[in-house]
Design an enzyme around this catalytic site. Structure first.
Site, PDB file in Angstrom:
ATOM      1  N   CYS A  83      45.753  53.159  38.024  1.00  0.00           N
ATOM      2  CA  CYS A  83      45.571  52.480  39.154  1.00  0.00           C
ATOM      3  C   CYS A  83      46.592  52.503  39.993  1.00  0.00           C
ATOM      4  O   CYS A  83      46.470  52.242  41.297  1.00  0.00           O
ATOM      5  CB  CYS A  83      45.376  51.006  38.873  1.00  0.00           C
ATOM      6  N   GLN A  84      48.042  52.982  39.944  1.00  0.00           N
ATOM      7  CA  GLN A  84      48.943  53.007  40.774  1.00  0.00           C
ATOM      8  C   GLN A  84      48.481  53.465  42.171  1.00  0.00           C
ATOM      9  O   GLN A  84      49.096  53.194  43.254  1.00  0.00           O
ATOM     10  CB  GLN A  84      50.025  53.681  40.336  1.00  0.00           C
TER      11      GLN A  84
END
Length: 384
Positions: A86-87
């Site tokens: 998800c970064q």
């Protein structure tokens, strides 16, 4: 479905296994997991002895290898779960967007869906995915699953509304190809419901530590005093992953001025870091924050660093430990995180809270049990 009537699941981008642990608690049998992170994989393998772990980038993983590891044939898997990294979408990444290579990994999830043909799919991500690239990833996920024959819906879930002592938002996609309704878990905690789980509920029974202290595995401070403590302790006799990072003397001096619920604003001006001396009072609202026994935690990140947020213990002058972060994420105490301490924090921060995962898994099982030929049962489920 596995022998004995167990529902089966494979976890992609499994990390340490927070989502799969939650699904396991809800009644799923976890058959396999994949992640490229070596230490997270070591934790998953140790805590999921019934599952096969396949390490390496998902681009290098074939569905044939997954099916072999799971002991299944194409179309036999009940549920494919996972959360692509998800970064690239996180609000903490100020360069987030679709140009980041990590933002394309959801396509690998879709590839696996197409080739495995599971009955159900569950994908989770940070809520930042809804705005990155004007929501391009969300649209691609929904359209991609629909093209593969799945009825799919999405919803933003708040972890604290399901008993997790933390303000944490996640978008969850659920779909199936069985014609079943899509159900999301109903909130159990909040106004008019069970009170939110507090920091005291979560970590009040854990041993006291000095700054930088590491006692290895040790006993509990008290008998369990809350239902949450009882739940996560189970039959555990010792506290694992409970050592305090060593903070510099200047930070020790700063902490003396921060009360419960306080932050950098309580630190005398002359003790502030140079960069924060120029900050406006409305900036950096969580930096050097001290938790309050009666409140919720801010989102647990991959670093429980006092420069990142409110990660100071409510009473002790130190940052929270990996075990305290894991408690706030709802991991059971027997769940031991492998690798250097910095990597352990990463594993905890990247995980889906197992208690949230459990509620999602229960919602899937509840929907799967609905006889779509019985319209009255279907309507009742959707109204619940």
């Amino acid at each position: 479905m596995a022998k004995g009537g167990e529902f089966t699941a494979i976890d992609l981008f499994c990390g340490a296994g927070g989502l799969s642990e939650g699904f396991r608690q809800s009644g799923f049998h976890i058959l396999a997991g994949n992640d490229f992170d070596e230490w997270a994989g070591a934790t998953f393998a140790k805590t999921h002895s019934e599952a096969k772990f396949l390490g390496g980038p998902i681009q290098d993983i074939t569905t044939g290898a997954l099916l072999k590891a799971a002991g299944l044939k194409k179309g036999q898997l009940d549920c494919l779960i996972g959360g692509p990294p998800c970064q690239a979408f996180s609000v903490y990444n100020h360069q987030r967007g679709m140009h980041d290579d990590r933002s394309q990994l959801f396509k690998e999830y879709l590839r696996m869906v197409e080739e495995l043909e599971p009955n159900w799919v569950v994908m989770e991500n940070v809520t930042g995915i809804t705005s990155a690239g004007q929501g391009a990833a969300v649209k691609a996920i929904l359209s991609g699953l629909e093209k593969l024959g799945y009825t799919v819906d999405k919803q933003i879930l708040r972890a604290e509304e399901y008993g997790v002592p933390q303000e944490r938002r996640r978008i969850v996609f659920i779909g199936n190809k069985l014609g079943k309704p899509i159900l999301f878990p109903e909130a159990t905690h909040g106004e008019g419901l069970t009170p939110f789980t507090t920091i005291f509920d979560a970590i009040g029974d854990l041993p006291e530590l000095e700054n930088g202290e590491d006692n290895g595995g040790t006993g509990y401070l008290t008998a369990p005093e809350t239902d949450y403590q009882k739940l996560l302790r189970g039959n555990s006799a010792e506290v694992l992953n409970h050592s305090a990072p060593r903070l510099a003397p200047i930070n020790m001096e700063r902490m003396k001025h921060i009360p419960q619920g306080g932050s950098w604003r309580d630190i005398p001006f002359e003790l502030l870091p140079d960069g924060m001396k120029r900050a406006r009072r409305c900036d950096h609202t969580k930096r050097y924050g001290r938790m309050s026994w009666s409140g919720l935690s801010c989102t647990i990140l991959t670093k429980c660093d006092l420069h990142w947020g409110a990660y100071l213990h409510p009473e002790q002058d130190r940052s929270i430990t990996v075990r305290e972060a894991a408690r706030i994420q709802s991991f059971p105490d027997w769940f031991c995180f492998e690798g250097p301490r910095t990597e352990q924090y990463v594993q905890v921060g990247n995980a889906v809270p197992p208690l949230l995962g459990r509620k999602i898994g229960e919602a899937v099982l509840r929907a799967d049990a609905i006889d779509v030929r019985d319209n009255s049962q279907n309507d009742l489920a959707l109204a619940s």
